[in-house]
Design a protein around this motif. Structure first.
Motif, PDB file in Angstrom:
ATOM      1  N   LEU A 195       0.823  -1.204   0.000  1.00 42.52           N
ATOM      2  CA  LEU A 195       0.000   0.000   0.000  1.00 42.52           C
ATOM      3  C   LEU A 195       0.858   1.256   0.000  1.00 42.52           C
ATOM      4  CD1 LEU A 195      -2.745  -1.072   2.572  1.00 42.52           C
ATOM      5  CD2 LEU A 195      -2.896  -1.050   0.070  1.00 42.52           C
ATOM      6  N   VAL A 196       2.002   1.203   0.696  1.00 40.95           N
ATOM      7  CA  VAL A 196       2.927   2.334   0.695  1.00 40.95           C
ATOM      8  C   VAL A 196       3.503   2.522  -0.705  1.00 40.95           C
ATOM      9  CG1 VAL A 196       5.021   3.294   1.726  1.00 40.95           C
ATOM     10  CG2 VAL A 196       3.479   1.887   3.111  1.00 40.95           C
ATOM     11  N   ALA A 197       3.866   1.415  -1.329  1.00 42.27           N
ATOM     12  CA  ALA A 197       4.398   1.480  -2.689  1.00 42.27           C
ATOM     13  C   ALA A 197       3.372   2.106  -3.627  1.00 42.27           C
ATOM     14  CB  ALA A 197       4.763   0.079  -3.171  1.00 42.27           C
ATOM     15  N   ARG A 198       2.117   1.742  -3.446  1.00 48.52           N
ATOM     16  CA  ARG A 198       1.060   2.306  -4.287  1.00 48.52           C
ATOM     17  C   ARG A 198       0.940   3.808  -4.071  1.00 48.52           C
ATOM     18  NH1 ARG A 198      -4.196  -0.986  -4.911  1.00 48.52           N
ATOM     19  NH2 ARG A 198      -2.866  -1.755  -6.603  1.00 48.52           N
ATOM     20  N   ARG A 199       0.965   4.228  -2.822  1.00 51.67           N
ATOM     21  CA  ARG A 199       0.824   5.651  -2.521  1.00 51.67           C
ATOM     22  C   ARG A 199       1.933   6.466  -3.160  1.00 51.67           C
ATOM     23  NH1 ARG A 199       1.744   8.349   3.460  1.00 51.67           N
ATOM     24  NH2 ARG A 199       1.840  10.519   2.739  1.00 51.67           N
ATOM     25  N   TRP A 200       3.179   6.024  -2.987  1.00 52.76           N
ATOM     26  CA  TRP A 200       4.310   6.798  -3.486  1.00 52.76           C
ATOM     27  C   TRP A 200       4.383   6.783  -5.006  1.00 52.76           C
ATOM     28  CZ3 TRP A 200       7.477  10.215  -1.259  1.00 52.76           C
ATOM     29  CH2 TRP A 200       7.423  10.315   0.139  1.00 52.76           C
ATOM     30  N   SER A 201       4.127   5.633  -5.618  1.00 54.48           N
ATOM     31  CA  SER A 201       4.221   5.572  -7.078  1.00 54.48           C
ATOM     32  C   SER A 201       3.097   6.365  -7.740  1.00 54.48           C
ATOM     33  CB  SER A 201       4.217   4.116  -7.567  1.00 54.48           C
ATOM     34  OG  SER A 201       3.109   3.395  -7.060  1.00 54.48           O
ATOM     35  N   ARG A 202       1.913   6.393  -7.138  1.00 53.81           N
ATOM     36  CA  ARG A 202       0.818   7.180  -7.703  1.00 53.81           C
ATOM     37  C   ARG A 202       1.075   8.676  -7.543  1.00 53.81           C
ATOM     38  NH1 ARG A 202      -5.105   4.375  -7.010  1.00 53.81           N
ATOM     39  NH2 ARG A 202      -4.618   2.457  -8.139  1.00 53.81           N
ATOM     40  N   ALA A 203       1.662   9.062  -6.403  1.00 52.67           N
ATOM     41  CA  ALA A 203       2.010  10.472  -6.225  1.00 52.67           C
ATOM     42  C   ALA A 203       3.056  10.889  -7.257  1.00 52.67           C
ATOM     43  CB  ALA A 203       2.535  10.707  -4.807  1.00 52.67           C
ATOM     44  N   MET A 204       4.012   9.999  -7.516  1.00 51.82           N
ATOM     45  CA  MET A 204       5.032  10.269  -8.524  1.00 51.82           C
ATOM     46  C   MET A 204       4.392  10.434  -9.894  1.00 51.82           C
ATOM     47  SD  MET A 204       8.333  10.424  -9.418  1.00 51.82           S
ATOM     48  CE  MET A 204       9.383   9.493  -8.287  1.00 51.82           C
ATOM     49  N   ALA A 205       3.466   9.538 -10.244  1.00 51.70           N
ATOM     50  CA  ALA A 205       2.825   9.586 -11.563  1.00 51.70           C
ATOM     51  C   ALA A 205       2.035  10.877 -11.748  1.00 51.70           C
ATOM     52  CB  ALA A 205       1.916   8.369 -11.741  1.00 51.70           C
ATOM     53  N   ALA A 206       1.315  11.307 -10.716  1.00 56.60           N
ATOM     54  CA  ALA A 206       0.526  12.534 -10.828  1.00 56.60           C
ATOM     55  C   ALA A 206       1.428  13.747 -11.002  1.00 56.60           C
ATOM     56  CB  ALA A 206      -0.356  12.698  -9.590  1.00 56.60           C
ATOM     57  N   ALA A 207       2.524  13.800 -10.237  1.00 58.61           N
ATOM     58  CA  ALA A 207       3.459  14.923 -10.365  1.00 58.61           C
ATOM     59  C   ALA A 207       4.151  14.905 -11.719  1.00 58.61           C
ATOM     60  CB  ALA A 207       4.490  14.868  -9.232  1.00 58.61           C
TER      61      ALA A 207
END
Length: 341
Positions: A195-207
């Protein structure tokens, strides 16, 4: 803080050289890295190079020089762009994209792949330099996963990606960026840290989406594109290491990236020029669109104008489009090999 605000904050910090990850965030990311190391032990370090697929694609007569000049396609990024995990050149994303673009354009396509296994955003400028030696018409970039697993600050990663895109655009190259995949779909990363991996990778994708569109390119969200298929058919969509896509997985990725490539070059009936927009209907602010795209894999985000203006009260106007092109057959290998790796 909303996800749109978080993505905007990262992108703004990247543009102006500031920003930092909070202490709690660094702790979470440190835990993620520890879990990623355990996952890497399960996956194993790469011991082979991906197949080299560089060369000319298209009808044999066209590739012989009898037809129009070829379109030059440059592919940059990490192992996902390089095609790690498959055995034959024709199964790589580069071959799929080059052959698909040739079919859409009815012209030969020359593929130049400068992507490297293990690459991070910091490696992009070197790849751009190598790609520009071939005068590409279009560049496709897939990057971000290694930045997340190696604790690279998002503001630094996004800044480096933006610099690479701007350099390509300054040379007249059209650019399409496949944003960071959702690492929460990777089975070797155990819960709850997935879940942490999902949070960080999605934040990266949006930025990444915000920075890419501001730099004059198009983004395509990859997100958890393989997630549902992986859950249903893990041995079909992912390769033996359960980390990199299989041939079917790469075909799925190529099917959502190819339409944006065609649109960037003004090709195909589905990619006709957009009519001038006089109202806000059907468009969105960039930050909101970036978050929506992450939630809907395969969504393209690109800049537009409303009433002749690129920006409104909420910032840059953009259009979201969701297109897919199914592959009906595997491409043949390149007719002329031109390895650059």
């Amino acid at each position: 803080m909303s996800r749109a605000s978080q993505a905007r904050r990262i992108a703004v910090a990247a543009a102006y050289g500031g920003g930092a990850v909070g202490a709690a965030g660094m702790i979470l990311l440190g835990v993620l890295v520890g879990e990623a190391r355990l996952a890497r032990r399960t996956v194993g370090e790469p011991t082979t190079e991906p197949p080299v697929a560089d060369g000319l694609y298209g009808p044999e007569r066209a590739c012989s020089g009898a037809g129009p000049d070829p379109i030059t396609l440059a592919l940059l990024g990490d192992s996902g762009a390089a095609g790690f995990g498959v055995d034959r050149p024709a199964e790589t994303p580069g071959a799929l994209l080059a052959a698909g673009l040739s079919e859409v354009a009815d012209r030969p396509v020359r593929l130049v792949n400068t992507a490297k296994v293990g690459a991070r955003s910091a490696d992009l400028l070197g790849q751009v330099t190598a790609a520009l030696e071939h005068s590409p018409d279009l560049a496709v970039i897939m990057i971000g996963a290694n930045d997340v697993t190696h604790r690279v600050r998002p503001v630094n990663s996004v800044r480096q990606l933006s610099e690479a895109v701007r350099r390509l655009r300054a040379d007249g190259v059209e650019v399409v960026v496949g944003t960071c995949p959702d690492l929460g779909t990777i089975e070797p990363i155990a819960q709850p840290l997935r879940l942490v991996a999902r949070r960080w990778s999605r934040a990266m994708a949006a930025a990444q989406t915000i920075a890419v569109v501001k730099a004059g390119a198009r983004s395509v969200s990859l997100g958890d594109l393989l997630g549902p298929e992986f859950a249903a058919q893990p041995r079909v969509m992912f390769s033996a290491d359960r980390f990199h896509p299989s041939a079917s997985g790469y075909a799925r990725v190529a099917s959502v990236v190819l339409p944006s490539m065609a649109a960037a070059l003004g090709l195909g009936p589905a990619d006709r020029a957009r009519p001038a927009l006089e109202t806000e209907e059907g468009v969105s602010s960039l930050a909101a669109a970036a978050v929506q795209a992450v939630e809907e894999p395969g969504t393209e985000v690109s800049g537009t104008e409303v009433g002749g203006q690129e920006t409104g009260p909420r910032g840059r106007w953009v259009v979201l489009e969701h297109r897919i092109r199914r592959f009906t057959r595997r491409p043949a290998g390149p007719q002329v090999e031109q390895p650059v790796r």
